[in-house]
Motif scaffolding. Structure first.
Motif, mmCIF file in Angstrom:
data_model
loop_
_atom_site.group_PDB
_atom_site.id
_atom_site.type_symbol
_atom_site.label_atom_id
_atom_site.label_comp_id
_atom_site.label_asym_id
_atom_site.label_seq_id
_atom_site.Cartn_x
_atom_site.Cartn_y
_atom_site.Cartn_z
ATOM 1 N N ALA A 1 -19.246 36.988 23.414
ATOM 2 C CA ALA A 1 -20.517 37.293 23.517
ATOM 3 C C ALA A 1 -21.508 36.499 22.320
ATOM 4 N N LEU A 2 -21.015 35.535 21.631
ATOM 5 C CA LEU A 2 -21.755 34.750 21.093
ATOM 6 C C LEU A 2 -22.691 33.678 21.625
ATOM 7 N N ARG A 3 -21.362 33.680 23.246
ATOM 8 C CA ARG A 3 -21.837 32.744 23.864
ATOM 9 C C ARG A 3 -23.116 32.947 24.715
ATOM 10 N N GLY A 4 -23.049 34.385 25.262
ATOM 11 C CA GLY A 4 -24.393 35.536 25.593
ATOM 12 C C GLY A 4 -26.339 34.657 24.916
ATOM 13 N N TYR A 5 -25.650 34.960 23.507
ATOM 14 C CA TYR A 5 -26.890 34.282 22.771
ATOM 15 C C TYR A 5 -27.675 33.144 23.614
ATOM 16 N N PRO A 6 -29.041 33.254 23.591
ATOM 17 C CA PRO A 6 -29.917 31.833 24.416
ATOM 18 C C PRO A 6 -29.281 30.522 23.792
ATOM 19 N N PRO A 7 -28.366 29.243 24.793
ATOM 20 C CA PRO A 7 -28.380 28.598 23.019
ATOM 21 C C PRO A 7 -29.729 27.541 22.768
ATOM 22 N N HIS A 8 -29.287 27.037 22.307
ATOM 23 C CA HIS A 8 -29.765 25.684 21.270
ATOM 24 C C HIS A 8 -29.801 24.331 21.366
ATOM 25 N N THR A 9 -30.200 23.193 21.654
ATOM 26 C CA THR A 9 -28.834 22.138 21.647
ATOM 27 C C THR A 9 -29.871 21.953 20.449
ATOM 28 N N GLU A 10 -29.024 21.223 19.006
ATOM 29 C CA GLU A 10 -29.364 20.904 17.767
ATOM 30 C C GLU A 10 -28.609 19.358 17.328
ATOM 31 N N SER A 11 -28.644 18.209 17.161
ATOM 32 C CA SER A 11 -28.672 17.321 16.787
ATOM 33 C C SER A 11 -28.464 16.892 15.251
ATOM 34 N N GLY A 12 -27.206 16.226 15.091
ATOM 35 C CA GLY A 12 -27.213 16.163 13.067
ATOM 36 C C GLY A 12 -26.759 14.902 12.799
ATOM 37 N N GLU A 13 -26.704 14.203 11.736
ATOM 38 C CA GLU A 13 -26.763 13.407 10.953
ATOM 39 C C GLU A 13 -25.813 13.493 10.151
ATOM 40 N N PHE A 14 -24.992 12.745 9.376
ATOM 41 C CA PHE A 14 -24.029 13.746 8.090
ATOM 42 C C PHE A 14 -23.343 12.546 7.844
ATOM 43 N N ASP A 15 -23.819 12.624 5.778
ATOM 44 C CA ASP A 15 -22.044 11.520 5.415
ATOM 45 C C ASP A 15 -20.852 12.762 5.463
ATOM 46 N N SER A 16 -20.001 11.974 6.208
ATOM 47 C CA SER A 16 -18.726 12.463 4.877
ATOM 48 C C SER A 16 -18.281 11.576 4.958
ATOM 49 N N SER A 17 -16.393 11.653 4.768
ATOM 50 C CA SER A 17 -15.824 11.266 3.806
ATOM 51 C C SER A 17 -15.048 9.788 4.576
ATOM 52 N N LYS A 18 -15.540 9.488 6.371
ATOM 53 C CA LYS A 18 -15.225 8.864 7.247
ATOM 54 C C LYS A 18 -16.441 8.201 7.540
ATOM 55 N N GLY A 19 -17.563 8.142 6.612
ATOM 56 C CA GLY A 19 -18.845 7.425 6.388
ATOM 57 C C GLY A 19 -19.992 8.539 7.543
ATOM 58 N N PRO A 20 -20.555 7.785 7.775
ATOM 59 C CA PRO A 20 -22.166 8.323 8.817
ATOM 60 C C PRO A 20 -21.531 8.856 10.092
ATOM 61 N N GLN A 21 -21.863 10.015 10.002
ATOM 62 C CA GLN A 21 -21.364 10.443 11.951
ATOM 63 C C GLN A 21 -22.389 11.400 12.220
ATOM 64 N N ALA A 22 -22.447 11.612 13.829
ATOM 65 C CA ALA A 22 -24.344 12.529 14.437
ATOM 66 C C ALA A 22 -23.280 13.194 15.572
ATOM 67 N N HIS A 23 -23.423 14.113 15.654
ATOM 68 C CA HIS A 23 -23.558 15.596 16.539
ATOM 69 C C HIS A 23 -24.643 15.848 16.938
ATOM 70 N N THR A 24 -23.976 16.556 18.694
ATOM 71 C CA THR A 24 -25.152 17.733 18.802
ATOM 72 C C THR A 24 -24.439 18.518 18.584
ATOM 73 N N TYR A 25 -24.800 19.976 18.795
ATOM 74 C CA TYR A 25 -24.355 21.432 18.880
ATOM 75 C C TYR A 25 -24.715 22.153 19.053
ATOM 76 N N VAL A 26 -24.418 22.325 20.977
ATOM 77 C CA VAL A 26 -24.643 23.739 21.552
ATOM 78 C C VAL A 26 -24.408 25.089 21.268
ATOM 79 N N GLY A 27 -25.461 26.070 21.326
ATOM 80 C CA GLY A 27 -25.311 27.464 20.478
ATOM 81 C C GLY A 27 -26.345 27.961 20.349
ATOM 82 N N ALA A 28 -25.588 29.346 19.836
ATOM 83 C CA ALA A 28 -27.096 30.664 18.837
ATOM 84 C C ALA A 28 -27.738 30.428 17.723
ATOM 85 N N LEU A 29 -28.609 30.673 17.611
ATOM 86 C CA LEU A 29 -29.284 30.230 16.440
ATOM 87 C C LEU A 29 -28.943 31.383 15.219
ATOM 88 N N LEU A 30 -28.581 30.886 13.647
ATOM 89 C CA LEU A 30 -28.431 32.107 13.449
ATOM 90 C C LEU A 30 -28.914 33.272 13.082
#
Length: 124
Positions: free
Chosen positions: A29-58
């Motif tokens: 059902a969540l995959r039935g919502y319009p998909p949106h692509t968002e990229s984010g960069e953040f700090d983690s315990s393993k150092g800076p990371q960059a990821h792209t996420y695809v899914g429903a908006l909150l």
């Protein structure tokens, strides 16, 4: 307020609280919502990371549950969404959705293995 994550009643996300139509959204059902692509960069315990996420908006998910408007000026500004999750820091593909905020530079605040969203009237 409880800090214990509730057990999910479905294989997906529960949406409840101050809403007219509580939802039990499966992963499909969540995959039935319009998909949106968002990229984010953040700090983690393993150092800076960059990821792209695809899914429903909150906002799309919460809006579909029809949040209750309070008798107040700008009633929707009083609503907040509380997210609950199971532990998802295992390095494996997520079994549940992840709540991300692309502008948040602290990846530890992303909610892995999301199980429940609760709409709360902060003015009540």
């Amino acid at each position: 307020m409880s800090t214990t994550a509730p057990a999910a009643a479905v294989d997906g996300v529960l949406v409840g609280g101050a809403v007219e139509h509580p939802l039990e959204l499966t992963d499909a059902a969540l995959r039935g919502y319009p998909p949106h692509t968002e990229s984010g960069e953040f700090d983690s315990s393993k150092g800076p990371q960059a990821h792209t996420y695809v899914g429903a908006l909150l906002s799309d998910v919460v809006d579909s549950a029809d949040p209750r408007e309070a008798d107040a000026k700008n009633p929707l500004l009083r609503l907040v969404v509380r997210a609950a999750a199971s532990d998802g820091y295992d390095g494996q593909p997520l079994g549940h959705p992840r709540l991300v905020v692309p502008s948040d530079k602290k990846g530890g605040r992303y909610v892995s293995d999301l199980t429940e969203l609760t709409v709360v009237d902060a003015g009540a």
